[in-house]
Enzyme design. Structure first.
Site, PDB file in Angstrom:
ATOM      1  N   ASP A  88      49.706  32.115  41.824  1.00 37.33           N
ATOM      2  CA  ASP A  88      48.679  32.174  40.973  1.00 37.33           C
ATOM      3  C   ASP A  88      47.894  30.931  40.461  1.00 37.33           C
ATOM      4  O   ASP A  88      46.520  31.094  40.716  1.00 37.33           O
ATOM      5  CB  ASP A  88      49.164  32.609  39.511  1.00 37.33           C
ATOM      6  CG  ASP A  88      49.922  34.014  39.203  1.00 37.33           C
ATOM      7  OD1 ASP A  88      49.797  34.853  40.322  1.00 37.33           O
ATOM      8  OD2 ASP A  88      51.217  34.461  39.244  1.00 37.33           O
ATOM      9  N   GLU A 107      61.826  34.807  41.500  1.00 35.24           N
ATOM     10  CA  GLU A 107      61.350  34.024  42.677  1.00 35.24           C
ATOM     11  C   GLU A 107      61.390  32.657  43.138  1.00 35.24           C
ATOM     12  O   GLU A 107      61.913  31.812  43.983  1.00 35.24           O
ATOM     13  CB  GLU A 107      59.738  33.993  42.585  1.00 35.24           C
ATOM     14  CG  GLU A 107      58.754  35.287  43.172  1.00 35.24           C
ATOM     15  CD  GLU A 107      57.391  35.427  42.577  1.00 35.24           C
ATOM     16  OE1 GLU A 107      56.674  35.716  43.237  1.00 35.24           O
ATOM     17  OE2 GLU A 107      56.632  35.066  42.078  1.00 35.24           O
TER      18      GLU A 107
HETATM   19  C1  5RP Z   1      54.338  37.192  41.652  1.00 32.14           C
HETATM   20  C2  5RP Z   1      53.837  35.995  41.778  1.00 32.14           C
HETATM   21  C3  5RP Z   1      52.472  35.992  43.141  1.00 32.14           C
HETATM   22  O1  5RP Z   1      53.363  35.076  43.831  1.00 32.14           O
HETATM   23  C4  5RP Z   1      51.333  35.369  42.524  1.00 32.14           C
HETATM   24  O2  5RP Z   1      51.302  36.658  41.673  1.00 32.14           O
HETATM   25  C5  5RP Z   1      50.463  35.281  43.426  1.00 32.14           C
HETATM   26  O3  5RP Z   1      49.821  36.748  43.724  1.00 32.14           O
HETATM   27  P1  5RP Z   1      48.717  37.197  44.738  1.00 32.14           P
HETATM   28  O4  5RP Z   1      49.006  36.986  45.976  1.00 32.14           O
HETATM   29  O5  5RP Z   1      48.450  38.664  44.752  1.00 32.14           O
HETATM   30  O6  5RP Z   1      47.613  36.055  43.727  1.00 32.14           O
HETATM   31  O7  5RP Z   1      53.858  35.042  41.588  1.00 32.14           O
HETATM   32  O8  5RP Z   1      55.052  36.568  40.556  1.00 32.14           O
END
Ligand code: 5RP
Length: 226
Positions: A88, A107
């Site tokens: 994010d 994750e």
């Molecule tokens: C999910 C995550 C994602 O990697 C993070 O939210 C990024 O998502 P996106 O690629 O859709 O921007 O940590 O838990």
């Protein structure tokens, strides 16, 4: 900023999948950026690449199965060769906020087991200081109020995440508190404090877990390493 972040995500994903070697165990991230890598891996598998994959969410597992990517039970392996996941927010010293999609716990477990943790991102995710994006905390439902009190002591302002007017529930049956800590000048110290709050299963600060970040830009990919 690029008006089409998908192009940047795709170019980062294409670079990252080049790092996968035959017969490796590969961690599959969650989110829109990781999904582009998943699609690329699906093509490689269709063309004969042999790997075993560890998905970081139920959703990713469903997508991987639909692409005929072989899945291996994480509890039958000692380590993961390489994981490709999104973020994010990230800084160039490889600190991240993750968990926007609610998959932070799996994750972080997968990242901890990975010999190489590769993050792919579009250029909007790069920041000087973490904190524009709220830090997700996965909490067991019984501890939500207690964790909220502890967060206030750390000057964070938390909100329980909801989806479709109900509390969001993670793949583990937990809830998420999204916390605004303002700009985080010392993510290492904040992460240590969060690590000690009972009932808080996992926070979205990823510290010393990442080996490489591949960021797509309008015309090329940039790589940040340790
Ligand atoms: C999910 C995550 C994602 O990697 C993070 O939210 C990024 O998502 P996106 O690629 O859709 O921007 O940590 O838990």
């Amino acid at each position: 900023m690029n008006k089409n972040p998908d192009e940047e995500k795709i170019s980062a994903a294409r670079e990252a999948v080049k790092l996968i070697l035959p017969n490796q165990v590969v961690g599959l991230g969650t989110g829109s950026t990781a999904n582009f890598a998943l699609q690329e891996i699906g093509i490689l598998v269709k063309n004969g690449l042999s790997i075993k994959a560890v998905p970081t969410s139920v959703k990713t597992e469903q997508m991987a199965r639909a692409l005929n990517i072989p899945i291996i039970d994480i509890n039958t392996i000692q380590s993961i060769d390489l994981t490709i996941d999104g973020a994010d927010e990230f800084t160039t010293d490889l600190f991240l906020i993750k968990g926007g999609g609610g998959a932070l716990l799996r994750e972080k477990i997968v990242a901890s087991m990975s010999k190489q943790e590769i993050i792919i991102a579009d250029s909007s995710k790069k920041v000087d200081l973490l904190g524009n994006f709220k830090v997700p905390l996965e909490v067991i439902p019984f501890a939500t109020a207690y964790v909220m009190q502890q967060i206030e002591k750390l000057e964070g302002r938390g909100q329980v995440r909801s989806k479709d007017e109900k509390k969001f529930v993670t793949d583990q049956g937990n809830h998420i508190i999204d916390v605004n800590f303002g700009k985080i000048s010392d993510p290492v110290t904040l992460a240590e404090k969060l690590d000690h709050i009972v009932g808080l299963v996992c926070h979205g600060l990823f510290i010393n877990l990442v080996d490489k970040i591949i960021m797509g830009t309008k015309d090329k990919t940039l790589v940040f390493t340790k």
